[in-house]
Design a protein around this motif. Structure first.
Motif, PDB file in Angstrom:
ATOM      1  N   VAL A 115       0.822  -1.214   0.000  1.00  0.00           N
ATOM      2  CA  VAL A 115       0.000   0.000   0.000  1.00  0.00           C
ATOM      3  C   VAL A 115       0.855   1.263   0.000  1.00  0.00           C
ATOM      4  O   VAL A 115       0.571   2.223  -0.719  1.00  0.00           O
ATOM      5  N   ALA A 116       1.908   1.264   0.803  1.00  0.00           N
ATOM      6  CA  ALA A 116       2.741   2.458   0.970  1.00  0.00           C
ATOM      7  C   ALA A 116       3.513   2.763  -0.312  1.00  0.00           C
ATOM      8  O   ALA A 116       3.832   1.872  -1.101  1.00  0.00           O
ATOM      9  N   THR A 117       3.858   4.039  -0.496  1.00  0.00           N
ATOM     10  CA  THR A 117       4.568   4.483  -1.699  1.00  0.00           C
ATOM     11  C   THR A 117       5.966   4.972  -1.351  1.00  0.00           C
ATOM     12  O   THR A 117       6.233   5.389  -0.222  1.00  0.00           O
ATOM     13  N   ILE A 118       6.843   4.953  -2.345  1.00  0.00           N
ATOM     14  CA  ILE A 118       8.194   5.443  -2.115  1.00  0.00           C
ATOM     15  C   ILE A 118       8.182   6.943  -1.849  1.00  0.00           C
ATOM     16  O   ILE A 118       8.967   7.458  -1.036  1.00  0.00           O
ATOM     17  N   GLY A 119       7.254   7.677  -2.495  1.00  0.00           N
ATOM     18  CA  GLY A 119       7.147   9.100  -2.240  1.00  0.00           C
ATOM     19  C   GLY A 119       6.776   9.392  -0.797  1.00  0.00           C
ATOM     20  O   GLY A 119       7.339  10.294  -0.164  1.00  0.00           O
ATOM     21  N   GLY A 120       5.833   8.628  -0.262  1.00  0.00           N
ATOM     22  CA  GLY A 120       5.446   8.811   1.130  1.00  0.00           C
ATOM     23  C   GLY A 120       6.592   8.516   2.083  1.00  0.00           C
ATOM     24  O   GLY A 120       6.763   9.209   3.093  1.00  0.00           O
ATOM     25  N   ASN A 121       7.381   7.496   1.759  1.00  0.00           N
ATOM     26  CA  ASN A 121       8.528   7.160   2.602  1.00  0.00           C
ATOM     27  C   ASN A 121       9.538   8.298   2.637  1.00  0.00           C
ATOM     28  O   ASN A 121      10.109   8.610   3.680  1.00  0.00           O
ATOM     29  N   ILE A 122       9.736   8.941   1.482  1.00  0.00           N
ATOM     30  CA  ILE A 122      10.679  10.059   1.418  1.00  0.00           C
ATOM     31  C   ILE A 122      10.111  11.288   2.120  1.00  0.00           C
ATOM     32  O   ILE A 122      10.789  11.927   2.941  1.00  0.00           O
ATOM     33  N   VAL A 123       8.865  11.628   1.815  1.00  0.00           N
ATOM     34  CA  VAL A 123       8.271  12.866   2.335  1.00  0.00           C
ATOM     35  C   VAL A 123       8.131  12.827   3.855  1.00  0.00           C
ATOM     36  O   VAL A 123       8.098  13.878   4.504  1.00  0.00           O
ATOM     37  N   SER A 124       8.102  11.645   4.437  1.00  0.00           N
ATOM     38  CA  SER A 124       8.096  11.558   5.902  1.00  0.00           C
ATOM     39  C   SER A 124       9.330  12.223   6.501  1.00  0.00           C
ATOM     40  O   SER A 124       9.328  12.647   7.654  1.00  0.00           O
ATOM     41  N   GLY A 125      10.402  12.312   5.712  1.00  0.00           N
ATOM     42  CA  GLY A 125      11.654  12.909   6.173  1.00  0.00           C
ATOM     43  C   GLY A 125      12.552  11.956   6.919  1.00  0.00           C
ATOM     44  O   GLY A 125      13.733  12.265   7.146  1.00  0.00           O
ATOM     45  N   VAL A 126      12.028  10.788   7.308  1.00  0.00           N
ATOM     46  CA  VAL A 126      12.811   9.835   8.101  1.00  0.00           C
ATOM     47  C   VAL A 126      12.707   8.418   7.546  1.00  0.00           C
ATOM     48  O   VAL A 126      13.040   7.451   8.234  1.00  0.00           O
ATOM     49  N   GLY A 127      12.234   8.265   6.309  1.00  0.00           N
ATOM     50  CA  GLY A 127      12.027   6.944   5.738  1.00  0.00           C
ATOM     51  C   GLY A 127      13.321   6.166   5.560  1.00  0.00           C
ATOM     52  O   GLY A 127      14.396   6.734   5.337  1.00  0.00           O
ATOM     53  N   ASP A 128      13.214   4.848   5.640  1.00  0.00           N
ATOM     54  CA  ASP A 128      14.388   3.985   5.524  1.00  0.00           C
ATOM     55  C   ASP A 128      14.957   3.938   4.112  1.00  0.00           C
ATOM     56  O   ASP A 128      16.061   3.447   3.903  1.00  0.00           O
ATOM     57  N   SER A 129      14.215   4.441   3.123  1.00  0.00           N
ATOM     58  CA  SER A 129      14.748   4.497   1.760  1.00  0.00           C
ATOM     59  C   SER A 129      15.750   5.639   1.590  1.00  0.00           C
ATOM     60  O   SER A 129      16.557   5.628   0.650  1.00  0.00           O
ATOM     61  N   ILE A 130      15.717   6.619   2.486  1.00  0.00           N
ATOM     62  CA  ILE A 130      16.484   7.850   2.274  1.00  0.00           C
ATOM     63  C   ILE A 130      17.995   7.627   2.250  1.00  0.00           C
ATOM     64  O   ILE A 130      18.676   8.141   1.351  1.00  0.00           O
ATOM     65  N   PRO A 131      18.606   6.867   3.189  1.00  0.00           N
ATOM     66  CA  PRO A 131      20.059   6.656   3.086  1.00  0.00           C
ATOM     67  C   PRO A 131      20.475   6.019   1.760  1.00  0.00           C
ATOM     68  O   PRO A 131      21.490   6.404   1.176  1.00  0.00           O
ATOM     69  N   ALA A 132      19.686   5.058   1.272  1.00  0.00           N
ATOM     70  CA  ALA A 132      20.007   4.425  -0.006  1.00  0.00           C
ATOM     71  C   ALA A 132      19.922   5.428  -1.148  1.00  0.00           C
ATOM     72  O   ALA A 132      20.790   5.473  -2.029  1.00  0.00           O
ATOM     73  N   LEU A 133      18.888   6.249  -1.147  1.00  0.00           N
ATOM     74  CA  LEU A 133      18.729   7.252  -2.208  1.00  0.00           C
ATOM     75  C   LEU A 133      19.817   8.322  -2.142  1.00  0.00           C
ATOM     76  O   LEU A 133      20.237   8.853  -3.167  1.00  0.00           O
ATOM     77  N   LEU A 134      20.291   8.623  -0.955  1.00  0.00           N
ATOM     78  CA  LEU A 134      21.365   9.610  -0.820  1.00  0.00           C
ATOM     79  C   LEU A 134      22.645   9.137  -1.509  1.00  0.00           C
ATOM     80  O   LEU A 134      23.323   9.931  -2.165  1.00  0.00           O
TER      81      LEU A 134
END
Length: 304
Positions: A115-134
């Motif tokens: 259900v969750a989206t990658i955009g929502g994970n990023i926009v939370s500001g603390v999503g676990d996808s962020i270190p990988a995307l950085l």
């Protein structure tokens, strides 16, 4: 004008725009009395916990055309912000970004990832996808009050933590330079790369389905001479800001790879990583853990 889908009583009125033009018009009409939602998994948790009030209006992004899926556009790999985490975890093109797929599989439970989206994970500001995307130098494509804008993930995060974030902005897509992937038509300079070393690690309070205490990502490329010709390192976790670690990257860049670098990397990360204390872990514990996770990951990768 798009009409509301439903809403009554204490429940918000839900609007379902189908394109960015309708979305922009709704933003002006509702005059800030709304929130955005895609998968809404985080929003539900926040509402149930009383952390944020239920809004008068909710603008669902679920039907926005062209804001989901993964594709190549020129010299970039593009991920629509509304792409489900489960899709990101299995998409063939995203196999060229193994750190991101590792992050996708480390987020919540499978039912949430559906259900969750990658955009929502990023926009939370603390999503676990962020270190990988950085570490992949991700760029974020936004619909703002002033039109469409592109900003690096690093710059956007700095704005969030400095209080400069505009909550009216809508994340449309994530752009990643092809030179940071293994796609065949990526930057020709990659022919000099003899080995890639990448790893992603998440430490939580229990094995699965919990917010992270520390999350790290490492991506490096070794040239024919055995030296690091590219290094990207990031760390985050919990409710703290994820960040690139440039001093830790400088420690390795241009140097011949060796397992002996593991301990010095761990020490440099501990000194550089900026984090916080809470009831679950102290700042020092998080700093030490990030250093140890990166040092151990490097040692494991180079001893093979």
């Amino acid at each position: 004008m798009v009409m509301p889908a439903y809403g009554s009583g204490a429940q918000p009125t839900v609007w379902l725009p189908v394109n960015l033009d309708e979305l922009q018009a709704l933003k002006y009409e509702l005059s800030g009395k709304y929130c955005y939602a895609a998968g809404a998994t985080l929003l539900r948790t926040q509402w149930e916990g009383g952390l944020v009030p239920v809004p008068e209006h909710m603008i669902s992004l679920a039907r926005i055309q062209g804001a989901s899926g993964v594709y190549v556009d020129g010299e970039e790999l593009v991920i629509g912000a509304l792409t489900r985490l489960s899709h990101c975890a299995t998409d063939v093109l995203l196999q060229q970004l193994p750190l991101l797929q590792s992050a996708m599989n480390a987020i919540a439970a499978p039912s949430i990832r559906n259900v969750a989206t990658i955009g929502g994970n990023i926009v939370s500001g603390v999503g676990d996808s962020i270190p990988a995307l950085l570490v992949y130098d991700a760029q974020l494509y936004w619909m703002t009050d002033n039109g469409m804008e592109m900003h690096s993930l690093s710059c956007w995060l700095n704005g969030v933590w400095e209080g400069r974030r505009n909550l009216n902005d809508v994340l449309v897509a994530i752009h990643i330079p092809l030179e940071n992937t293994s796609l065949p038509d990526a930057n020709s300079e990659r022919t000099s790369v003899t080995r890639e070393i990448s790893f992603y690690r998440k430490l939580g309070r229990r094995e699965t389905f919990t917010a992270s205490l520390v999350t790290i990502a490492f991506h490096g490329e070794l040239g024919a001479d055995g030296r690091w010709n590219k290094i990207a390192i990031a760390a985050g976790g919990g409710s703290g800001m994820a960040m690139r670690l440039p001093e830790s990257e400088k420690l390795l860049l241009g140097v011949e790879a060796s397992v002996m670098q593991a301990s010095s990397l761990a020490a440099t990360v501990m000194a550089e990583f900026e984090t916080y204390s809470d009831v679950f872990a102290t700042e020092q514990y998080r700093k030490q853990t990030a250093g140890n996770m990166l040092g151990a990951g490097l040692w494991e990768a180079l001893r093979l």
